[in-house]
Design a protein around this motif. Structure first.
Motif, PDB file in Angstrom:
ATOM      1  N   GLY A   1      -7.657  43.911 -38.150  1.00 15.43           N
ATOM      2  CA  GLY A   1      -7.871  42.678 -38.916  1.00 15.43           C
ATOM      3  C   GLY A   1      -8.156  41.452 -38.086  1.00 15.43           C
ATOM      4  N   THR A   2      -8.359  41.634 -36.775  1.00 15.73           N
ATOM      5  CA  THR A   2      -8.677  40.493 -35.902  1.00 15.73           C
ATOM      6  C   THR A   2      -9.947  40.821 -35.129  1.00 15.73           C
ATOM      7  OG1 THR A   2      -7.227  41.399 -34.187  1.00 15.73           O
ATOM      8  CG2 THR A   2      -6.296  39.711 -35.658  1.00 15.73           C
ATOM      9  N   PRO A   3     -11.102  40.783 -35.771  1.00 17.33           N
ATOM     10  CA  PRO A   3     -12.346  41.173 -35.107  1.00 17.33           C
ATOM     11  C   PRO A   3     -12.684  40.247 -33.942  1.00 17.33           C
ATOM     12  CG  PRO A   3     -12.812  40.055 -37.155  1.00 17.33           C
ATOM     13  CD  PRO A   3     -11.332  40.257 -37.110  1.00 17.33           C
ATOM     14  N   SER A   4     -13.414  40.784 -32.982  1.00 17.79           N
ATOM     15  CA  SER A   4     -13.890  39.998 -31.841  1.00 17.79           C
ATOM     16  C   SER A   4     -15.071  39.137 -32.317  1.00 17.79           C
ATOM     17  CB  SER A   4     -14.325  40.936 -30.714  1.00 17.79           C
ATOM     18  OG  SER A   4     -13.229  41.736 -30.296  1.00 17.79           O
ATOM     19  N   ILE A   5     -15.079  37.863 -31.901  1.00 16.14           N
ATOM     20  CA  ILE A   5     -16.057  36.901 -32.434  1.00 16.14           C
ATOM     21  C   ILE A   5     -16.691  36.093 -31.294  1.00 16.14           C
ATOM     22  CG2 ILE A   5     -16.326  34.826 -33.889  1.00 16.14           C
ATOM     23  CD1 ILE A   5     -13.961  35.842 -35.560  1.00 16.14           C
ATOM     24  N   GLY A   6     -17.964  35.751 -31.478  1.00 18.74           N
ATOM     25  CA  GLY A   6     -18.643  34.789 -30.617  1.00 18.74           C
ATOM     26  C   GLY A   6     -19.278  35.372 -29.383  1.00 18.74           C
ATOM     27  N   LEU A   7     -19.723  34.483 -28.503  1.00 20.68           N
ATOM     28  CA  LEU A   7     -20.481  34.868 -27.310  1.00 20.68           C
ATOM     29  C   LEU A   7     -19.713  35.829 -26.414  1.00 20.68           C
ATOM     30  CD1 LEU A   7     -22.091  31.425 -26.317  1.00 20.68           C
ATOM     31  CD2 LEU A   7     -23.253  33.418 -27.301  1.00 20.68           C
ATOM     32  N   LEU A   8     -18.432  35.614 -26.239  1.00 20.11           N
ATOM     33  CA  LEU A   8     -17.648  36.482 -25.365  1.00 20.11           C
ATOM     34  C   LEU A   8     -16.650  37.322 -26.148  1.00 20.11           C
ATOM     35  CD1 LEU A   8     -17.185  34.183 -22.235  1.00 20.11           C
ATOM     36  CD2 LEU A   8     -18.300  36.424 -22.304  1.00 20.11           C
ATOM     37  N   GLN A   9     -16.901  37.479 -27.452  1.00 23.37           N
ATOM     38  CA  GLN A   9     -16.139  38.389 -28.302  1.00 23.37           C
ATOM     39  C   GLN A   9     -14.627  38.228 -28.106  1.00 23.37           C
ATOM     40  OE1 GLN A   9     -17.720  41.012 -30.704  1.00 23.37           O
ATOM     41  NE2 GLN A   9     -18.727  39.004 -30.501  1.00 23.37           N
ATOM     42  N   VAL A  10     -14.139  37.071 -28.521  1.00 25.73           N
ATOM     43  CA  VAL A  10     -12.720  36.730 -28.401  1.00 25.73           C
ATOM     44  C   VAL A  10     -12.077  36.866 -29.770  1.00 25.73           C
ATOM     45  CG1 VAL A  10     -11.064  34.965 -27.666  1.00 25.73           C
ATOM     46  CG2 VAL A  10     -13.327  35.081 -26.589  1.00 25.73           C
ATOM     47  N   ILE A  11     -10.888  37.493 -29.834  1.00 29.47           N
ATOM     48  CA  ILE A  11     -10.180  37.556 -31.110  1.00 29.47           C
ATOM     49  C   ILE A  11      -9.469  36.210 -31.342  1.00 29.47           C
ATOM     50  CG2 ILE A  11      -9.902  40.057 -30.992  1.00 29.47           C
ATOM     51  CD1 ILE A  11      -7.006  39.629 -30.133  1.00 29.47           C
ATOM     52  N   LYS A  12      -9.172  35.913 -32.591  1.00 32.60           N
ATOM     53  CA  LYS A  12      -8.624  34.598 -32.941  1.00 32.60           C
ATOM     54  C   LYS A  12      -7.296  34.295 -32.250  1.00 32.60           C
ATOM     55  CE  LYS A  12      -9.024  30.877 -35.574  1.00 32.60           C
ATOM     56  NZ  LYS A  12      -7.861  30.102 -35.187  1.00 32.60           N
ATOM     57  N   PRO A  13      -6.341  35.223 -32.190  1.00 30.92           N
ATOM     58  CA  PRO A  13      -5.079  34.911 -31.503  1.00 30.92           C
ATOM     59  C   PRO A  13      -5.293  34.536 -30.039  1.00 30.92           C
ATOM     60  CG  PRO A  13      -4.799  36.827 -32.885  1.00 30.92           C
ATOM     61  CD  PRO A  13      -6.265  36.547 -32.853  1.00 30.92           C
ATOM     62  N   THR A  14      -6.201  35.233 -29.369  1.00 30.88           N
ATOM     63  CA  THR A  14      -6.478  34.924 -27.958  1.00 30.88           C
ATOM     64  C   THR A  14      -7.153  33.565 -27.833  1.00 30.88           C
ATOM     65  OG1 THR A  14      -6.679  37.283 -27.433  1.00 30.88           O
ATOM     66  CG2 THR A  14      -7.666  35.715 -25.893  1.00 30.88           C
ATOM     67  N   PHE A  15      -8.098  33.289 -28.734  1.00 32.42           N
ATOM     68  CA  PHE A  15      -8.785  31.991 -28.709  1.00 32.42           C
ATOM     69  C   PHE A  15      -7.778  30.852 -28.880  1.00 32.42           C
ATOM     70  CE2 PHE A  15     -10.784  28.450 -30.947  1.00 32.42           C
ATOM     71  CZ  PHE A  15     -11.860  28.164 -30.119  1.00 32.42           C
ATOM     72  N   ASP A  16      -6.870  31.001 -29.834  1.00 30.74           N
ATOM     73  CA  ASP A  16      -5.880  29.954 -30.080  1.00 30.74           C
ATOM     74  C   ASP A  16      -4.946  29.772 -28.889  1.00 30.74           C
ATOM     75  OD1 ASP A  16      -6.952  29.543 -32.582  1.00 30.74           O
ATOM     76  OD2 ASP A  16      -5.464  30.797 -33.624  1.00 30.74           O
ATOM     77  N   ALA A  17      -4.567  30.881 -28.278  1.00 33.48           N
ATOM     78  CA  ALA A  17      -3.623  30.814 -27.162  1.00 33.48           C
ATOM     79  C   ALA A  17      -4.248  30.193 -25.919  1.00 33.48           C
ATOM     80  CB  ALA A  17      -3.093  32.207 -26.839  1.00 33.48           C
ATOM     81  N   TYR A  18      -5.555  30.413 -25.701  1.00 32.32           N
ATOM     82  CA  TYR A  18      -6.221  29.947 -24.481  1.00 32.32           C
ATOM     83  C   TYR A  18      -7.248  28.844 -24.750  1.00 32.32           C
ATOM     84  CZ  TYR A  18      -3.976  33.733 -21.968  1.00 32.32           C
ATOM     85  OH  TYR A  18      -3.036  34.573 -21.388  1.00 32.32           O
ATOM     86  N   HIS A  19      -7.166  28.252 -25.919  1.00 34.29           N
ATOM     87  CA  HIS A  19      -8.083  27.148 -26.245  1.00 34.29           C
ATOM     88  C   HIS A  19      -7.938  26.021 -25.225  1.00 34.29           C
ATOM     89  CE1 HIS A  19      -8.933  23.231 -28.265  1.00 34.29           C
ATOM     90  NE2 HIS A  19     -10.049  23.884 -28.590  1.00 34.29           N
ATOM     91  N   VAL A  20      -9.066  25.468 -24.790  1.00 36.31           N
ATOM     92  CA  VAL A  20      -9.059  24.389 -23.796  1.00 36.31           C
ATOM     93  C   VAL A  20      -9.209  23.052 -24.511  1.00 36.31           C
ATOM     94  CG1 VAL A  20     -10.234  23.412 -21.796  1.00 36.31           C
ATOM     95  CG2 VAL A  20      -9.992  25.902 -22.010  1.00 36.31           C
ATOM     96  N   GLU A  21      -8.268  22.168 -24.221  1.00 37.38           N
ATOM     97  CA  GLU A  21      -8.271  20.853 -24.864  1.00 37.38           C
ATOM     98  C   GLU A  21      -9.573  20.114 -24.572  1.00 37.38           C
ATOM     99  OE1 GLU A  21      -5.532  16.790 -24.973  1.00 37.38           O
ATOM    100  OE2 GLU A  21      -5.010  18.473 -23.658  1.00 37.38           O
ATOM    101  N   GLY A  22     -10.090  19.489 -25.600  1.00 35.26           N
ATOM    102  CA  GLY A  22     -11.342  18.755 -25.458  1.00 35.26           C
ATOM    103  C   GLY A  22     -12.532  19.508 -26.014  1.00 35.26           C
ATOM    104  N   THR A  23     -12.325  20.783 -26.311  1.00 32.36           N
ATOM    105  CA  THR A  23     -13.394  21.578 -26.926  1.00 32.36           C
ATOM    106  C   THR A  23     -13.071  21.789 -28.402  1.00 32.36           C
ATOM    107  OG1 THR A  23     -12.340  23.700 -26.413  1.00 32.36           O
ATOM    108  CG2 THR A  23     -13.816  22.765 -24.743  1.00 32.36           C
ATOM    109  N   SER A  24     -14.055  22.262 -29.137  1.00 36.66           N
ATOM    110  CA  SER A  24     -13.878  22.482 -30.573  1.00 36.66           C
ATOM    111  C   SER A  24     -12.818  23.556 -30.828  1.00 36.66           C
ATOM    112  CB  SER A  24     -15.215  22.915 -31.192  1.00 36.66           C
ATOM    113  OG  SER A  24     -15.043  23.288 -32.547  1.00 36.66           O
ATOM    114  N   THR A  25     -12.161  23.430 -31.973  1.00 38.33           N
ATOM    115  CA  THR A  25     -11.185  24.456 -32.377  1.00 38.33           C
ATOM    116  C   THR A  25     -11.851  25.555 -33.216  1.00 38.33           C
ATOM    117  OG1 THR A  25     -10.601  23.129 -34.318  1.00 38.33           O
ATOM    118  CG2 THR A  25      -9.252  22.840 -32.327  1.00 38.33           C
ATOM    119  N   ASN A  26     -13.152  25.474 -33.345  1.00 35.55           N
ATOM    120  CA  ASN A  26     -13.918  26.485 -34.088  1.00 35.55           C
ATOM    121  C   ASN A  26     -14.281  27.620 -33.144  1.00 35.55           C
ATOM    122  OD1 ASN A  26     -15.653  28.009 -35.640  1.00 35.55           O
ATOM    123  ND2 ASN A  26     -17.101  26.349 -36.054  1.00 35.55           N
ATOM    124  N   ILE A  27     -13.807  28.815 -33.439  1.00 41.19           N
ATOM    125  CA  ILE A  27     -14.032  29.955 -32.547  1.00 41.19           C
ATOM    126  C   ILE A  27     -15.504  30.293 -32.408  1.00 41.19           C
ATOM    127  CG2 ILE A  27     -13.794  31.682 -34.362  1.00 41.19           C
ATOM    128  CD1 ILE A  27     -12.306  33.466 -32.333  1.00 41.19           C
TER     129      ILE A  27
END
Length: 230
Positions: free
Chosen positions: A176-202
């Motif tokens: 239920g957590t498909p890989s998404i985007g250019l580097l195929q990141v799952i949402k939990p990983t994106f949220d955990a490693y999100h870099v401040e100053g960038t969009s919160t849209n995966i």
């Protein structure tokens, strides 16, 4: 030698006569003087009239002089107060003008600095090359390692450069957590490693690349060390 004396006159008689005359004259003079000083006499009044105006005039002149001196001092004090107030007002005006000038100069410098910063700010193309370059600048500012080659290579393998790519068949998708985007990141990983100053849209290309590079740096040391599924 014997002294001649006129017949019928002696030295003593002549002397007495002279003394009598002198005494009479002195008595008459004293009486005249006393009469002139008798209160109410015309002569005394005339003398008093002659003296009083002089005394009154002298007193009046002294009062006028005092009043003139006080008036002059008051005038000088008023002038000094007005001069001091005018100087204070001029000083305040000068200070206000200086403050306003400084504020305007500071604002002008701030605008120029912002303009220069904007001019120096790189403009990134809205394509894969621009996304990677923008991510690399953010990674550099945040101390995240990675190179253009390492990012580009993994992006092409994971999504072929499609920021909207979704993996619907691997284990992540099954969970239920498909890989998404250019580097195929799952949402939990994106949220955990999100870099401040960038969009919160995966799906945002720059945010997706930067979060994935941050995760790879934490797990593998750098995205450059990733050569397969990660």
């Amino acid at each position: 030698m014997s002294q001649y004396t006129a017949p019928g006159h002696s030295r003593n008689n002549l002397t007495k006569t002279q003394k009598f005359s002198i005494a009479g004259v002195a008595t008459l003079g004293a009486a005249a003087l006393a009469f002139s000083l008798v209160p109410g006499s015309p002569e005394a009044g005339a003398q008093a009239a002659d003296v009083s105006p002089v005394a009154f005039a002298t007193s009046s002149q002294a009062q006028q002089a005092v009043h003139a001196g006080v008036s002059k001092q008051q005038t000088n004090a008023d002038k000094q107060a007005k001069d001091a107030a005018a100087k204070a007002a001029a000083a305040k005006k000068a200070a206000d003008e200086a403050a306003a000038k400084k504020k305007a100069e500071d604002e002008r410098k701030a605008k120029e600095a912002a303009s220069r910063a904007a001019a120096r700010k790189p403009v990134y193309a809205n394509n894969l090359d621009g996304w990677i370059r923008q991510s690399l600048d953010i990674m550099k500012a945040k101390g995240i390692p990675g190179s253009y080659e390492g990012l580009h290579r993994n992006i092409l393998r994971e999504s072929s450069g499609n920021p909207n790519a979704i993996n619907g068949w691997d284990i992540n998708a099954i969970n239920g957590t498909p890989s998404i985007g250019l580097l195929q990141v799952i949402k939990p990983t994106f949220d955990a490693y999100h870099v401040e100053g960038t969009s919160t849209n995966i799906y945002d290309p720059v945010a997706n690349i930067t979060a994935a590079a941050n995760y790879a740096a934490d797990r593998y040391g750098s995205m450059d060390n990733v050569n397969g599924a990660y």
